[in-house]
Design an enzyme around this catalytic site. Structure first.
Site, PDB file in Angstrom:
ATOM      1  N   LYS A   1      35.253  42.125  45.599  1.00 45.27           N
ATOM      2  CA  LYS A   1      35.810  40.838  46.044  1.00 45.27           C
ATOM      3  C   LYS A   1      35.561  40.640  47.536  1.00 45.27           C
ATOM      4  O   LYS A   1      35.169  39.560  47.965  1.00 45.27           O
ATOM      5  CB  LYS A   1      37.325  40.803  45.801  1.00 45.27           C
TER       6      LYS A   1
ATOM      7  N   HIS B   1      24.704  50.906  13.115  1.00 42.21           N
ATOM      8  CA  HIS B   1      23.270  50.658  12.994  1.00 42.21           C
ATOM      9  C   HIS B   1      22.619  50.459  14.356  1.00 42.21           C
ATOM     10  O   HIS B   1      21.494  49.995  14.451  1.00 42.21           O
ATOM     11  CB  HIS B   1      23.025  49.448  12.089  1.00 42.21           C
TER      12      HIS B   1
ATOM     13  N   GLU C   1      41.347  50.157  33.983  1.00 40.21           N
ATOM     14  CA  GLU C   1      41.906  49.814  35.286  1.00 40.21           C
ATOM     15  C   GLU C   1      43.080  50.727  35.647  1.00 40.21           C
ATOM     16  O   GLU C   1      43.392  50.922  36.813  1.00 40.21           O
ATOM     17  CB  GLU C   1      42.370  48.348  35.270  1.00 40.21           C
TER      18      GLU C   1
HETATM   19  O1  PA5 Z   1      45.484  43.950  35.742  1.00 40.18           O
HETATM   20  C1  PA5 Z   1      45.299  43.281  36.748  1.00 40.18           C
HETATM   21  O2  PA5 Z   1      46.142  43.226  37.668  1.00 40.18           O
HETATM   22  C2  PA5 Z   1      44.057  42.430  36.917  1.00 40.18           C
HETATM   23  O3  PA5 Z   1      43.165  42.594  35.890  1.00 40.18           O
HETATM   24  C3  PA5 Z   1      44.433  40.966  36.991  1.00 40.18           C
HETATM   25  O4  PA5 Z   1      45.082  40.601  35.814  1.00 40.18           O
HETATM   26  C4  PA5 Z   1      43.206  40.076  37.216  1.00 40.18           C
HETATM   27  O5  PA5 Z   1      42.496  40.499  38.341  1.00 40.18           O
HETATM   28  C5  PA5 Z   1      43.637  38.622  37.393  1.00 40.18           C
HETATM   29  O6  PA5 Z   1      44.505  38.516  38.456  1.00 40.18           O
HETATM   30  P1  PA5 Z   1      45.410  37.239  38.667  1.00 40.18           P
HETATM   31  O7  PA5 Z   1      46.318  37.129  37.512  1.00 40.18           O
HETATM   32  O8  PA5 Z   1      46.136  37.513  39.945  1.00 40.18           O
HETATM   33  O9  PA5 Z   1      44.485  36.057  38.776  1.00 40.18           O
END
Ligand code: PA5
Length: 453
Positions: free
Chosen positions: A416, A304, A283
């Site tokens: 989303k 394996h 990310e």
């Molecule tokens: O790193 C990030 O920002 C995302 O992976 C969030 O942690 C994830 O989308 C969850 O978001 P939230 O904590 O707002 O529910």
């Protein structure tokens, strides 16, 4: 404590090439520390191991003690950065079989990280006869998966405990923003803060990870002490710094054409740590058409299966091996039941594992896969804190070296928006019509494509 061994990198990248990156790594590290790079407003995690709110930390431990006292199970609801750190800690520091072996601490279940009907129903059935509490974790307070799960588990709690259900709900969210914060204030639920300057995937060492860890009996003081020690140690501005070594090696390999980093581990308890690592790097770096694709393999099991590809397939990847030198206990191999094993009789299983690691590294190097070895002496609460900080810092510096903002995630919005539209969320009417048209068109075009093949 964490050592980086680069000898199996050098057949591919010379020491001079690596050292030539030093000025860039230095500049990236400085930008990060001076909060002068893109996304600087989300670098609070750099100081979190020392500047955390002591009063809240005390409340986290008190809440964990209360959960241990009144609950057979804790349901931890969250996704992505609000999920993987806690699960990584639980599996790495306790066990992937934690729920089968725990005695004095609650069973811990993770929910809200899928939209699976079966997963929720199974947990519902199990919890009906048990005392349980819920920790809902969401920084935005509005992520669909955890919001749906929380709504369902809250319902179950309220049916079971009536007005006393509120004593069993723990909220971890932003200090001010979001629907969850508002709800927590209105309902009087105990709540903890995800600092505004700490993004989800960098939040494992805040209340996000600390409350579930403390509930599982993990020594959260030791975890933070490990992270604090790492913060000091890896702040060093020199190629002697293991963070700089790791960052330069992976960046040099990317520049040399590698496109995938495989995190290989030899302890199954590292599985969710690898999941956490994948999110952190995927990310943070995967944007603007750039970034190494982070993947993971569990050795020796995957030797394996995926081992064939690693040895012999497309030469896309390099391996970063996370190796634990000392297991918690010892076990000797016996050769007495199988003559073919007699040469191993009496040898420690950990030694067999170590030799498997060394053998694999050389085989993969011969197959064109550079190999970075990251070793830790053992899997302790302190080492976990160190590892988290090590990789977070490496990731922040790496992002700047790559020329991206390692603290945003614009790419996750696309699915989303489409999902909201398809589910009929108010405000998405035009998009919904457009997507439905595209979806029905795609059935027709699929048919056309099949014919043209
Ligand atoms: O790193 C990030 O920002 C995302 O992976 C969030 O942690 C994830 O989308 C969850 O978001 P939230 O904590 O707002 O529910």
């Amino acid at each position: 404590m964490i050592t980086v061994d680069l000898k199996n990198l050098y057949p591919f990248i010379s020491g001079e090439k690596l050292c030539a990156l030093e000025p860039e790594v230095r500049a990236a590290h400085k930008r990060l520390e001076q909060k002068a790079g893109p996304g600087a407003e989300f670098t609070g995690w750099l100081d979190a191991p020392v500047s955390y709110d002591r009063e809240e930390f005390r409340r986290i431990k008190a809440a964990a003690a209360k959960i241990r006292m009144n609950s057979k199970a804790l349901v931890v609801i969250g996704i992505g950065g609000s999920y993987l750190g806690a699960r990584a800690a639980l599996e790495l520091l306790r066990s992937p079989n934690y729920n089968l072996k725990q005695k004095d601490t609650p069973l811990i279940f993770f929910a809200g990280n899928t939209l699976s009907t079966d997963a929720v129903r199974e947990l519902f059935t199990f919890l009906e006869g048990e005392d349980f509490s819920v920790n809902i974790i969401s920084k935005s307070g509005g992520t669909t998966e955890p919001a749906i799960a929380f709504s369902l588990f809250r319902d179950l709690l309220e049916r079971k405990y009536g007005p006393l259900a509120k004593e069993r709900i723990y909220v971890t969210t932003d200090r001010e923003k979001g629907a969850l914060r508002k709800l927590a204030e209105e309902e009087g639920w105990e709540s903890f803060v995800i600092p505004g300057d700490v993004g989800g995937r960098y939040s494992a060492l805040t209340a996000v990870g600390l409350l579930p860890m403390a509930a599982a009996g993990i020594d959260v003081d030791a975890v933070l002490a490990g992270a604090g020690a790492a913060r000091l140690e890896y702040g060093r501005k020199s190629m002697e710094n293991p963070v700089w070594q790791y960052v330069s090696a992976r960046n040099a390999l990317y520049r040399a054409g590698k496109r995938m980093e495989l995190l290989a581990y030899y302890e199954p308890s590292c599985r969710f740590f690898a999941e956490w690592w994948k999110q952190l790097f995927g990310e943070s770096e995967g944007k603007d058409g750039r970034g190494l694709f982070p993947a993971s393999v569990e050795y020796t099991a995957d030797l394996h299966s995926m081992g064939q590809y690693v040895q012999d397939g497309e030469r896309l990847m390099f391996e970063t091996v996370l190796f634990v030198q000392n297991p918690r206990g010892s076990l000797a191999v016996t050769g007495k039941n199988d003559r073919s094993l007699s040469y191993l009789d009496g040898m420690l299983l950990s030694e067999v594992n170590r030799q498997a690691m060394r053998a694999t590294a050389l085989a993969h190097v011969d197959g064109g896969v550079p190999n970075l070895l990251l070793s830790v002496p053992e899997l302790s609460d302190e080492v976990f804190g160190r590892l988290v900080f090590f990789f977070e810092l490496s990731c922040g510096i790496s992002g700047y070296l790559l020329g991206v903002n390692p603290f945003n995630q614009p790419g996750v919005e696309a699915y989303k928006q489409n999902m909201f539209a398809l589910l009929g969320k108010p405000g998405y009417e035009t998009k919904r019509a457009e997507l439905n048209r595209r979806l029905s068109d795609s059935i027709v075009s699929q048919g056309k494509n099949e014919r043209s093949f």
